[in-house]
Design an enzyme around this catalytic site. Structure first.
Site, mmCIF file in Angstrom:
data_model
loop_
_atom_site.group_PDB
_atom_site.id
_atom_site.type_symbol
_atom_site.label_atom_id
_atom_site.label_comp_id
_atom_site.label_asym_id
_atom_site.label_seq_id
_atom_site.Cartn_x
_atom_site.Cartn_y
_atom_site.Cartn_z
ATOM 1 C CB ILE A 48 5.482 11.016 -14.452
ATOM 2 C CG1 ILE A 48 4.043 10.591 -14.652
ATOM 3 C CG2 ILE A 48 5.948 11.970 -15.514
ATOM 4 C CD1 ILE A 48 3.073 11.776 -14.778
ATOM 5 N N GLY A 49 5.792 8.006 -12.842
ATOM 6 C CA GLY A 49 5.671 7.432 -11.504
ATOM 7 C C GLY A 49 5.270 5.981 -11.576
ATOM 8 C CD GLU A 50 7.188 0.825 -11.464
ATOM 9 O OE1 GLU A 50 7.042 -0.389 -11.602
ATOM 10 O OE2 GLU A 50 8.258 1.422 -11.705
ATOM 11 N N GLY A 51 3.479 2.885 -8.953
ATOM 12 C CA GLY A 51 2.998 2.356 -7.680
ATOM 13 C C GLY A 51 2.952 0.849 -7.778
ATOM 14 N N GLY A 54 0.423 -0.100 -10.649
ATOM 15 C CA GLY A 54 0.507 0.355 -12.022
ATOM 16 C C GLY A 54 1.547 1.431 -12.233
ATOM 17 C CB VAL A 55 3.404 2.320 -15.146
ATOM 18 C CG1 VAL A 55 4.314 3.397 -15.686
ATOM 19 C CG2 VAL A 55 4.185 1.072 -14.814
ATOM 20 C CB VAL A 56 1.558 7.434 -13.082
ATOM 21 C CG1 VAL A 56 0.906 8.746 -13.513
ATOM 22 C CG2 VAL A 56 0.711 6.763 -12.003
ATOM 23 C CE LYS A 71 -2.318 3.551 -10.035
ATOM 24 N NZ LYS A 71 -2.459 3.893 -8.618
ATOM 25 C CG ASP A 169 1.073 5.500 0.300
ATOM 26 O OD1 ASP A 169 1.944 5.645 1.184
ATOM 27 O OD2 ASP A 169 1.344 5.105 -0.854
HETATM 28 N N1 LIG Z 1 -2.101 12.942 -12.100
HETATM 29 C C1 LIG Z 1 -0.784 12.857 -11.893
HETATM 30 N N2 LIG Z 1 0.054 13.781 -12.397
HETATM 31 C C2 LIG Z 1 1.393 13.682 -12.213
HETATM 32 N N3 LIG Z 1 1.997 12.698 -11.494
HETATM 33 C C3 LIG Z 1 1.212 11.745 -10.962
HETATM 34 C C4 LIG Z 1 -0.209 11.767 -11.127
HETATM 35 N N4 LIG Z 1 -0.725 10.708 -10.464
HETATM 36 C C5 LIG Z 1 0.321 10.062 -9.929
HETATM 37 N N5 LIG Z 1 1.488 10.670 -10.225
HETATM 38 C C6 LIG Z 1 2.843 10.252 -9.798
HETATM 39 O O1 LIG Z 1 2.946 8.850 -9.982
HETATM 40 C C7 LIG Z 1 3.270 8.216 -8.737
HETATM 41 C C8 LIG Z 1 2.591 6.858 -8.658
HETATM 42 O O2 LIG Z 1 1.188 7.058 -8.671
HETATM 43 P P1 LIG Z 1 0.220 5.924 -8.174
HETATM 44 O O3 LIG Z 1 -1.177 6.404 -8.277
HETATM 45 O O4 LIG Z 1 0.563 4.652 -8.840
HETATM 46 O O5 LIG Z 1 0.717 5.889 -6.667
HETATM 47 P P2 LIG Z 1 0.246 5.001 -5.490
HETATM 48 O O6 LIG Z 1 -1.223 5.105 -5.333
HETATM 49 O O7 LIG Z 1 1.095 5.414 -4.355
HETATM 50 O O8 LIG Z 1 0.589 3.549 -5.926
HETATM 51 P P3 LIG Z 1 -0.378 2.308 -5.839
HETATM 52 O O9 LIG Z 1 -1.630 2.707 -6.533
HETATM 53 O O10 LIG Z 1 0.336 1.249 -6.567
HETATM 54 O O11 LIG Z 1 -0.544 2.060 -4.388
HETATM 55 C C9 LIG Z 1 2.797 9.185 -7.659
HETATM 56 O O12 LIG Z 1 3.559 9.016 -6.479
HETATM 57 C C10 LIG Z 1 3.029 10.544 -8.318
HETATM 58 O O13 LIG Z 1 4.336 11.028 -8.062
#
Ligand SMILES: Nc1ncnc2c1ncn2[C@@H]1O[C@H](COP(=O)(O)OP(=O)(O)OP(=O)(O)O)[C@@H](O)[C@H]1O
Length: 355
Positions: A48-51, A54-56, A71, A169
């Site tokens: 559902i997402g990627e930062g 890592g991948v979520v 995550k 962010d």
């Molecule tokens: N608990 C959750 N439920 C649903 N979607 C989520 C959840 N946590 C994160 N996401 C989705 O996954 C995406 C990536 O999450 P992540 O935590 O990796 O983001 P980030 O902190 O911006 O990235 P990074 O940690 O790499 O800086 C988010 O932008 C969000 O849309």
């Protein structure tokens, strides 16, 4: 009206054709999916997402049947020792844990480590979809909807800042929208402790060399939501940066389009200066051309959040006391504290390796 406030000609993602970059991305995601299925307790359902860290993924906890968000940070992806990953994950999990129970912040449930792979997992409540996808699919928010959304976000950020956390962010990808319209902030990968910068003016920070820690992660933040001080003096930014990002989000709620559309740091600086110029010369009227359905009180909030000077910017607590929130005709929805449903952090247990 300068470019900064002109509704953005937002580029929609290119159609997903075979062989296109989007298709290559999907193949990459499928490969990850296969590996993810090897985890003992969590069955991956979909990504559902990627930062950058890592991948979520949406996943099912076999033991409880509950659907959660996991995550997944691969061990050693950034360092052969894997140490930076561990530190980053512990820090991210700690920020989430500090704020657990607050309805406006995504709830952490567990942190786990794969003993063989050294992969790390942060297990969270599943929320969403993201505000970005809501804005892409539906009409912009009305003023009442925007007020409700901003109240929730400001309450969440007030809590964050009270715990000494700078999110760093905030943007529509990192805001999740529940079925009932409840918003939750997630994406704490760039969060940092306010530490030395807390309670000091920007000038004091500069003079004393009090820097925000972990500023190396600024590269991971979303440029179009960065405050002027994050753009120029990235090492000295404080919690005020989150308030500027909330101003960008508020404008986007009202127009459905990002406030800033820059694709390079130079463009972003130009657009930021254009907005500063307009706010300085026109005050709240700067928003007339693009936000015609916002009351004067709402414009005061928007201008207060987007103030160029961090020391003049509204804090979350100040914004919540503004008449836009306190003098509305409709009573605000009650915010109930949530039960954290919390499994103790750092219960290190093997969750399987590559088999
Ligand atoms: N608990 C959750 N439920 C649903 N979607 C989520 C959840 N946590 C994160 N996401 C989705 O996954 C995406 C990536 O999450 P992540 O935590 O990796 O983001 P980030 O902190 O911006 O990235 P990074 O940690 O790499 O800086 C988010 O932008 C969000 O849309």
């Amino acid at each position: 009206m300068a470019a900064a406030l002109t509704p953005a000609a937002r580029k929609r993602p290119a159609p997903d054709k075979a062989g296109s970059p989007a298709d290559a991305g999907k193949k990459k995601k499928r490969a990850r999916h296969q590996q993810f299925e090897n985890i003992d307790d969590y069955e991956m359902l979909e990504e559902i997402g990627e930062g950058i860290f890592g991948v979520v993924a949406k996943a099912r906890d076999h033991r409880t049947g509950a659907t959660v968000a996991v995550k997944w940070i691969r061990g050693g992806e950034f360092d052969q020792d894997g140490a930076p990953n561990l530190a980053a994950v512990v820090r991210e999990a700690s920020f989430l844990a500090t704020c657990r129970g607050h309805p406006g912040i995504v709830q952490i449930k567990n942190v786990a480590k794969g003993e063989e792979t050294r992969d790390l997992y942060i297990v969270m409540e599943l929320a969403g979809p993201s505000l970005r996808s809501r804005l892409e699919r539906q009409q912009p928010f009305s003023e009442d909807e925007t007020r409700d959304a901003m109240r929730q976000l400001l309450q969440a950020v007030e809590k964050l800042h009270a715990t000494g956390t700078i999110h760093g962010d905030i943007n529509p990808d990192n805001i999740l929208v529940g079925a009932d319209g409840a918003l939750k902030i997630c994406g704490f990968g760039c969060a940092t402790p306010a530490g030395d910068v807390a309670g000091k003016t920007f000038l004091e920070r500069l003079l004393e060399g009090a820097r925000t820690q972990h500023q190396e992660k600024l590269d991971g933040t979303t440029m179009q939501y960065r405050s002027p001080e994050q753009l120029i003096w990235s090492q000295w930014y404080g919690p005020e940066g989150d308030m500027y990002a909330l101003g960008c989000v508020m404008a986007e709620l009202l127009t459905g389009e990002p406030l800033f559309t820059a694709t390079t740091e130079d463009d972003m600086m130009d657009q930021t200066l254009d907005l500063w110029d307009e706010l300085a010369s026109m005050g709240v009227e700067a928003f007339d051309d693009v936000i015609d359905h916002l009351s004067l009180a709402g414009r005061e909030i928007l201008a207060g959040l987007l103030s160029y000077y961090s020391c003049e910017r509204l804090t979350a607590a100040e914004a919540l006391k503004h008449r836009w929130f306190t003098e509305e005709t409709k009573p605000p929805a009650a915010v109930k504290p949530e039960s954290p449903g919390f499994v103790p952090l750092f219960t290190e247990r093997s969750i399987g390796g590559d088999k």
